[in-house]
Design an enzyme around this catalytic site. Structure first.
Site, PDB file in Angstrom:
ATOM      1  N   SER A 206       0.848  -1.201   0.000  1.00  0.00           N
ATOM      2  CA  SER A 206       0.000   0.000   0.000  1.00  0.00           C
ATOM      3  C   SER A 206       0.879   1.245   0.000  1.00  0.00           C
ATOM      4  O   SER A 206       2.080   1.156  -0.257  1.00  0.00           O
ATOM      5  CB  SER A 206      -0.940  -0.028   1.206  1.00  0.00           C
ATOM      6  N   ASN A 207       0.307   2.391   0.276  1.00  0.00           N
ATOM      7  CA  ASN A 207       1.096   3.635   0.309  1.00  0.00           C
ATOM      8  C   ASN A 207       0.593   4.554   1.418  1.00  0.00           C
ATOM      9  O   ASN A 207      -0.356   4.222   2.120  1.00  0.00           O
ATOM     10  CB  ASN A 207       1.064   4.317  -1.063  1.00  0.00           C
ATOM     11  N   ARG A 208       1.218   5.716   1.544  1.00  0.00           N
ATOM     12  CA  ARG A 208       0.961   6.597   2.691  1.00  0.00           C
ATOM     13  C   ARG A 208      -0.250   7.513   2.543  1.00  0.00           C
ATOM     14  O   ARG A 208      -0.459   8.377   3.386  1.00  0.00           O
ATOM     15  CB  ARG A 208       2.182   7.492   2.929  1.00  0.00           C
ATOM     16  N   ALA A 273      -4.540   7.557  -4.473  1.00  0.00           N
ATOM     17  CA  ALA A 273      -3.172   7.130  -4.780  1.00  0.00           C
ATOM     18  C   ALA A 273      -3.267   5.650  -5.154  1.00  0.00           C
ATOM     19  O   ALA A 273      -3.062   4.764  -4.320  1.00  0.00           O
ATOM     20  CB  ALA A 273      -2.281   7.345  -3.570  1.00  0.00           C
TER      21      ALA A 273
END
Ligand code: C5P
Length: 398
Positions: A206-208, A273
């Site tokens: 995943s991402n921030r 995102a």
């Protein structure tokens, strides 16, 4: 209500005689008003009158040493929550459209980061002139909001389009939350948050992304009367008021959810995102650790935004671009390659952008750009939405 600090610019048109009433109407609604007059305005109404109704000394010159010492023009530009110019003459609009800064008011308008609102007033022929119309379009494209002009009796015993709106209408428009008719009933899909790409039943990539910007954009669109569906990755945020939310996990789920709505969509805002890569073949059971290293094979995900933009339906598409370098080049490339109507770009990394409560955006469209300065994400989202509305309206008017 916390008091709103308004710089009221008055330029040289006959409607300037109504500006004293406008000051009173704004103050009745809780605004603090600092009047700034041009030389032309002084031919129509005196500073004494305006000082009496605003309870503040009127400013009218860049070269007034005493006034500048008390609050310099750049300080005044920063003090303002809003710059309202009423009446705004054709000449003033021309100067603002071309970035002139040859007196206090034009200088303030260039220096301020606050929203600028104009209430034009002029003879109908001057309003209709292609030069004025081109200046109006340019100003609106850059996010300047125009109130009026209205139609009716003008000076010189003529009538037509060119009347300044009544002070009460202007005061209501700037002091109460407004609904932009361009967005009323418009079906908008917004994506927000990160996606989770499964490696096995318990692990993911995943991402921030926190989803805060997307949720703020969805809320700001709903405030303007748009019918908003928010397709959200996993985030820790409450659903925004008046917005239908559908939760998804992976980029593939998000793609399916968006494409499912393609036929009903008038506008798409992709703030999510979305993962660009996803494990090529996620394991069905939990992967056991082994002695050596392991390799994960990743496959490209499909680009949701580009798919919507090239669907063949007239969907107004807005993309986001989070960049760590060469922001303008990357954003403009995205605008072109994905065939978008608008790209909102922001710097990320070193505590900027992701998961922060505030943000700043550089917004690009074919042939133009503007900056939305650092502020709370909801404030930035509202400004972005008013820019989207202006461009959407222009496209609809075609
Ligand atoms: O090309 P890049 O991923 O930097 O573009 C970012 C923009 O594209 C964002 O608006 C994002 O929501 C959208 N996007 C998308 N689907 C993807 C990748 C990005 O909708 N698979």
């Amino acid at each position: 209500m916390t008091s709103k600090r308004i710089v009221l610019g008055i330029t040289g048109g006959i409607a300037a005689y109504k500006s004293a009433d406008l000051v009173r109407r704004l103050r009745e609604r809780g605004a603090e008003v600092q009047v700034v007059m041009t030389a032309g305005a002084r031919e129509f109404i005196t500073p004494t009158t305006l000082q009496a109704v605003s309870h503040r000394p009127v400013r009218d010159s860049l070269w007034d040493a005493a006034a500048e010492a008390a609050m310099g023009h750049i300080e005044l530009a920063r003090w303002a929550d809003l710059v309202l110019v009423a009446p705004a003459t054709a000449n003033f609009m021309a100067k603002l459209a071309h970035g002139a800064a040859d007196d206090l008011l034009t200088t303030l308008c260039l220096a301020t980061k606050a929203p600028v609102v104009l209430a034009p007033a002029m003879n109908w022929a001057m309003w209709e002139h292609p030069a004025t119309q081109a200046n109006k379009d340019l100003l609106e494209e850059r996010g300047v909001r125009l109130l009026g002009p209205g139609e009716g009796a003008l000076a010189e015993s003529e009538s037509g389009v060119g009347r300044m709106l009544e002070p009460i209408e202007i005061a209501e428009a700037v002091m109460s939350p407004r609904i932009d008719p361009a967005l009323r009933g418009v079906e908008v899909v917004v994506t927000a948050g990160p996606t989770r790409e499964p490696i096995d039943p318990v692990r993911f990539i995943s991402n921030r992304s926190s989803g805060k910007m997307g949720y703020a954009v969805a809320r700001a669109l709903a405030e303007q009367g748009a019918k908003v569906t928010l397709i959200s990755g996993p985030v820790a945020l409450a659903p925004p008021a008046g917005v239908k939310v559908q939760y998804v996990e992976s980029a593939a789920d998000m793609y399916d959810a968006v494409i499912h709505r393609l036929e009903q969509m008038d506008m798409f805002v992709g703030t999510a995102a979305v993962a660009d890569y996803s494990p090529a073949s996620p394991a069905v059971t939990k992967i056991k650790k082994e002695k050596g290293s392991m390799e994960l094979s990743l496959a490209r995900t499909r680009d949701i935004l580009a798919t919507v933009a090239s669907s063949g339906r007239p969907i107004f598409t807005v993309g986001f671009a989070a960049e760590t370098n060469d922001l303008e080049t990357h954003a403009r490339n995205k605008l072109r390659s994905k065939k978008l109507d608008m790209v909102a770009a922001n710097w990320v990394g070193e505590g900027r952008g992701f998961d922060a409560d505030s943000n700043a955006l550089q917004v690009f469209w074919p042939g133009g750009s503007t900056e939305i300065p650092q502020d709370d994400k909801l404030v930035v989202a509202r400004r972005l939405v008013s820019l989207i509305a202006a461009h959407y309206r222009r496209r609809q008017e075609g």
